[in-house]
Design a protein around this motif. Structure first.
Motif, PDB file in Angstrom:
ATOM      1  N   SER A   1      39.842  40.015  38.767  1.00 28.05           N
ATOM      2  CA  SER A   1      39.770  38.595  38.424  1.00 28.05           C
ATOM      3  C   SER A   1      41.163  38.037  38.170  1.00 28.05           C
ATOM      4  N   LEU A   2      41.335  36.752  38.481  1.00 22.31           N
ATOM      5  CA  LEU A   2      42.615  36.083  38.231  1.00 22.31           C
ATOM      6  C   LEU A   2      42.541  35.143  37.039  1.00 22.31           C
ATOM      7  N   SER A   3      41.356  35.054  36.393  1.00 20.05           N
ATOM      8  CA  SER A   3      41.228  34.140  35.263  1.00 20.05           C
ATOM      9  C   SER A   3      41.952  34.705  34.046  1.00 20.05           C
ATOM     10  N   GLU A   4      42.222  33.853  33.084  1.00 24.10           N
ATOM     11  CA  GLU A   4      43.017  34.261  31.918  1.00 24.10           C
ATOM     12  C   GLU A   4      42.332  35.354  31.110  1.00 24.10           C
ATOM     13  N   ASP A   5      41.001  35.235  30.898  1.00 29.39           N
ATOM     14  CA  ASP A   5      40.310  36.238  30.096  1.00 29.39           C
ATOM     15  C   ASP A   5      39.547  37.245  30.953  1.00 29.39           C
ATOM     16  N   LEU A   6      39.733  37.165  32.284  1.00 27.39           N
ATOM     17  CA  LEU A   6      39.140  38.092  33.248  1.00 27.39           C
ATOM     18  C   LEU A   6      37.616  38.035  33.294  1.00 27.39           C
ATOM     19  N   SER A   7      37.002  37.010  32.686  1.00 28.28           N
ATOM     20  CA  SER A   7      35.548  36.911  32.682  1.00 28.28           C
ATOM     21  C   SER A   7      35.013  36.037  33.806  1.00 28.28           C
ATOM     22  N   THR A   8      35.911  35.382  34.553  1.00 28.41           N
ATOM     23  CA  THR A   8      35.500  34.552  35.679  1.00 28.41           C
ATOM     24  C   THR A   8      36.005  35.178  36.970  1.00 28.41           C
ATOM     25  N   ILE A   9      35.093  35.423  37.891  1.00 28.62           N
ATOM     26  CA  ILE A   9      35.481  35.986  39.183  1.00 28.62           C
ATOM     27  C   ILE A   9      35.372  34.881  40.225  1.00 28.62           C
ATOM     28  N   GLN A  10      36.481  34.560  40.852  1.00 34.66           N
ATOM     29  CA  GLN A  10      36.508  33.502  41.852  1.00 34.66           C
ATOM     30  C   GLN A  10      35.826  34.004  43.120  1.00 34.66           C
ATOM     31  N   GLY A  11      34.864  33.213  43.611  1.00 29.89           N
ATOM     32  CA  GLY A  11      34.066  33.647  44.750  1.00 29.89           C
ATOM     33  C   GLY A  11      34.865  33.986  45.996  1.00 29.89           C
ATOM     34  N   TRP A  12      35.969  33.271  46.215  1.00 35.43           N
ATOM     35  CA  TRP A  12      36.739  33.508  47.438  1.00 35.43           C
ATOM     36  C   TRP A  12      37.313  34.914  47.492  1.00 35.43           C
ATOM     37  N   ARG A  13      37.428  35.569  46.324  1.00 38.31           N
ATOM     38  CA  ARG A  13      37.979  36.920  46.325  1.00 38.31           C
ATOM     39  C   ARG A  13      36.993  37.936  46.916  1.00 38.31           C
ATOM     40  N   LEU A  14      35.724  37.562  46.993  1.00 40.69           N
ATOM     41  CA  LEU A  14      34.746  38.457  47.613  1.00 40.69           C
ATOM     42  C   LEU A  14      35.058  38.661  49.085  1.00 40.69           C
ATOM     43  N   ASN A  15      35.705  37.662  49.703  1.00 36.08           N
ATOM     44  CA  ASN A  15      36.105  37.788  51.104  1.00 36.08           C
ATOM     45  C   ASN A  15      37.516  38.328  51.252  1.00 36.08           C
ATOM     46  N   ASN A  16      38.354  38.078  50.269  1.00 38.95           N
ATOM     47  CA  ASN A  16      39.778  38.398  50.398  1.00 38.95           C
ATOM     48  C   ASN A  16      40.151  39.773  49.861  1.00 38.95           C
ATOM     49  N   VAL A  17      39.254  40.409  49.135  1.00 43.43           N
ATOM     50  CA  VAL A  17      39.543  41.721  48.537  1.00 43.43           C
ATOM     51  C   VAL A  17      38.564  42.750  49.107  1.00 43.43           C
ATOM     52  N   LYS A  18      39.075  43.925  49.413  1.00 41.95           N
ATOM     53  CA  LYS A  18      38.231  45.000  49.938  1.00 41.95           C
ATOM     54  C   LYS A  18      37.584  45.740  48.767  1.00 41.95           C
ATOM     55  N   PHE A  19      36.355  45.352  48.437  1.00 37.06           N
ATOM     56  CA  PHE A  19      35.674  45.971  47.302  1.00 37.06           C
ATOM     57  C   PHE A  19      34.995  47.285  47.673  1.00 37.06           C
ATOM     58  N   TYR A  20      34.458  47.376  48.874  1.00 40.47           N
ATOM     59  CA  TYR A  20      33.830  48.607  49.351  1.00 40.47           C
ATOM     60  C   TYR A  20      34.536  49.053  50.629  1.00 40.47           C
TER      61      TYR A  20
ATOM     62  N   THR B   1      31.850  37.269  27.921  1.00 43.20           N
ATOM     63  CA  THR B   1      33.147  37.819  27.519  1.00 43.20           C
ATOM     64  C   THR B   1      33.045  39.251  27.017  1.00 43.20           C
ATOM     65  N   ASP B   2      32.021  39.534  26.196  1.00 40.21           N
ATOM     66  CA  ASP B   2      31.904  40.893  25.658  1.00 40.21           C
ATOM     67  C   ASP B   2      31.572  41.897  26.760  1.00 40.21           C
ATOM     68  N   VAL B   3      30.802  41.462  27.768  1.00 41.74           N
ATOM     69  CA  VAL B   3      30.495  42.334  28.899  1.00 41.74           C
ATOM     70  C   VAL B   3      31.740  42.583  29.737  1.00 41.74           C
ATOM     71  N   ALA B   4      32.517  41.514  29.956  1.00 43.25           N
ATOM     72  CA  ALA B   4      33.754  41.650  30.739  1.00 43.25           C
ATOM     73  C   ALA B   4      34.713  42.623  30.062  1.00 43.25           C
ATOM     74  N   GLN B   5      34.838  42.544  28.746  1.00 47.88           N
ATOM     75  CA  GLN B   5      35.711  43.452  28.014  1.00 47.88           C
ATOM     76  C   GLN B   5      35.211  44.895  28.127  1.00 47.88           C
ATOM     77  N   GLU B   6      33.904  45.060  28.082  1.00 48.64           N
ATOM     78  CA  GLU B   6      33.321  46.398  28.199  1.00 48.64           C
ATOM     79  C   GLU B   6      33.589  46.986  29.572  1.00 48.64           C
ATOM     80  N   LEU B   7      33.559  46.138  30.601  1.00 48.77           N
ATOM     81  CA  LEU B   7      33.814  46.604  31.959  1.00 48.77           C
ATOM     82  C   LEU B   7      35.302  46.857  32.198  1.00 48.77           C
TER      83      LEU B   7
END
Length: 373
Positions: free
Chosen positions: A162-181, A210-216
């Motif tokens: 994630s590029l957001s400040e607290d890492l809890s928001t994932i920008q949808g465009w990254r699903l195409n731009n990043v090789k996740f699998y 936020t608490d889930v994002a921190q756990e991950l």
């Protein structure tokens, strides 16, 4: 325009030594779509790479039409495909500078959104109107707790990218731009389970509590997965990594992989005795043997179709002879996926064991004291 800051994008090492005029010509030909990417690589004597990764080396485009109101900086646009770009964003704060909103598409999706809770368990803000620019998915603690193990790990890899400040928001465009699998179909499969299907990624944001994002971000106890769940995901990622290399190695030699599910079955069987790195070794040898056969017979289809079967035969031969195979490293066209990086390094904490040892519960038990019962 002189009052606004212009940040020059960095140039990929892939284009090292090329002049600005040459880079501009490459970009013009790329966007013009009048020449194949492979021919473009040959024309400028570039290092051979997969056509799917070529655009990742292209520098963002400076877009003078939009200025960040906060940073007073001229925007950039990323390459999404040939002659297709991302929404302009600020190179400093990374915020988008307009919304790519399609009211017609929004109307068509209203019914889906109204039934989304029953289908996937995702919560939509009741104040969302038809003029909202994004489809915002919110994953609550309750939603997260109901997910299967692989989906949790996938969300963790999203948070890590994630590029957001607290890492809890994932920008949808990254699903195409990043090789996740390792393979696109693997990403589509898990996205389908999560309900992220039939959406334009550029118009979708994923909000994680936020608490889930921190756990991950800082996973403990391997995200509470059982040994069997941990092993099965390791095996699944390993099969995907080997199949990706097989496809890319064959295509680099002008072959195409035509077999279906039998490929996964053969690779899965090989991984019972060999690591990903050792299967890389087997694949490399087998594809090279196929090219030699093709050179002698001029029968491309037969040579290509024999590769996966010969991988099985070579694996059986080495096992029968008790031969110890070296672990081959990844090639440029098959770099590590983000889910593999996150899973092996952050969740399992086994690092290179993920590629240097064959998937097995015993390796998982060896790194932490688990009760396998």
């Amino acid at each position: 325009m002189e009052d606004f800051k212009i940040i020059q994008p960095s140039i990929s090492d892939y284009f090292d030594g090329l002049s600005k005029d040459t880079l501009d010509e490459i970009l013009t030909l790329y966007d013009g779509q009048e020449i194949k990417i492979l021919d473009l690589i040959k024309k400028f004597e570039l290092k051979p790479i997969s056509v799917n990764t070529f655009r990742t080396h292209l520098s963002p485009i400076i877009c003078h039409d939009f200025i960040c109101p906060d940073c007073l900086t001229v925007s950039w646009k990323d390459h999404l495909a040939r002659n297709k770009y991302s929404i302009p964003y600020c190179p400093e704060c990374k915020n988008y500078l307009y919304s790519d909103f399609d009211p017609v598409k929004n109307e068509k999706e209203k019914l889906w959104r109204s039934n989304a809770w029953n289908s996937f368990g995702f919560y939509f803000d009741e104040n969302t109107t038809e003029l909202d620019p994004y489809e915002n998915y919110t994953i609550t603690r309750q939603t997260y707790s109901s997910l299967d193990y692989e989906s949790k790990v996938f969300l963790g890899s999203l948070v890590a990218n994630s590029l957001s400040e607290d890492l809890s928001t994932i920008q949808g465009w990254r699903l195409n731009n990043v090789k996740f699998y390792p393979l696109p179909e693997m990403t589509r499969e898990v996205m389908s389970r999560l309900g992220f299907t039939d959406r334009t990624p550029e118009l979708m944001d994923i909000e994680i509590a936020t608490d889930v994002a921190q756990e991950l971000l800082f996973p403990q106890k391997r995200l509470e997965g059982t040994i069997q769940e941990q092993f099965e995901l390791w095996k699944k990622i390993a099969v995907g990594e080997c199949k990706e290399l097989l496809i890319n190695e064959m295509e680099e030699c002008g072959f195409h992989l035509r077999q279906g599910e039998i490929v996964n079955q053969i690779i899965s069987k090989l991984l019972e005795d060999y690591s990903v790195g050792q299967v890389y070794n087997i694949i490399w040898r087998t594809v090279r043997n196929a090219t030699q056969f093709y050179a002698k017979t001029d029968n491309r289809v037969y040579a290509a179709n024999s590769v996966i079967h010969n991988c099985q035969m070579l694996g059986d031969k080495f096992k029968a002879e008790g031969k110890i195979l070296d672990n081959y490293t990844r090639r440029y066209h098959s770099f590590q996926s983000e889910i593999a990086r996150y899973y092996f390094d952050s969740v399992l904490k086994i690092g290179n064991v993920g590629i240097e040892k064959h998937p097995s519960p015993k390796w998982l038990l060896g790194f932490e004291n688990y009760d396998i019962s």
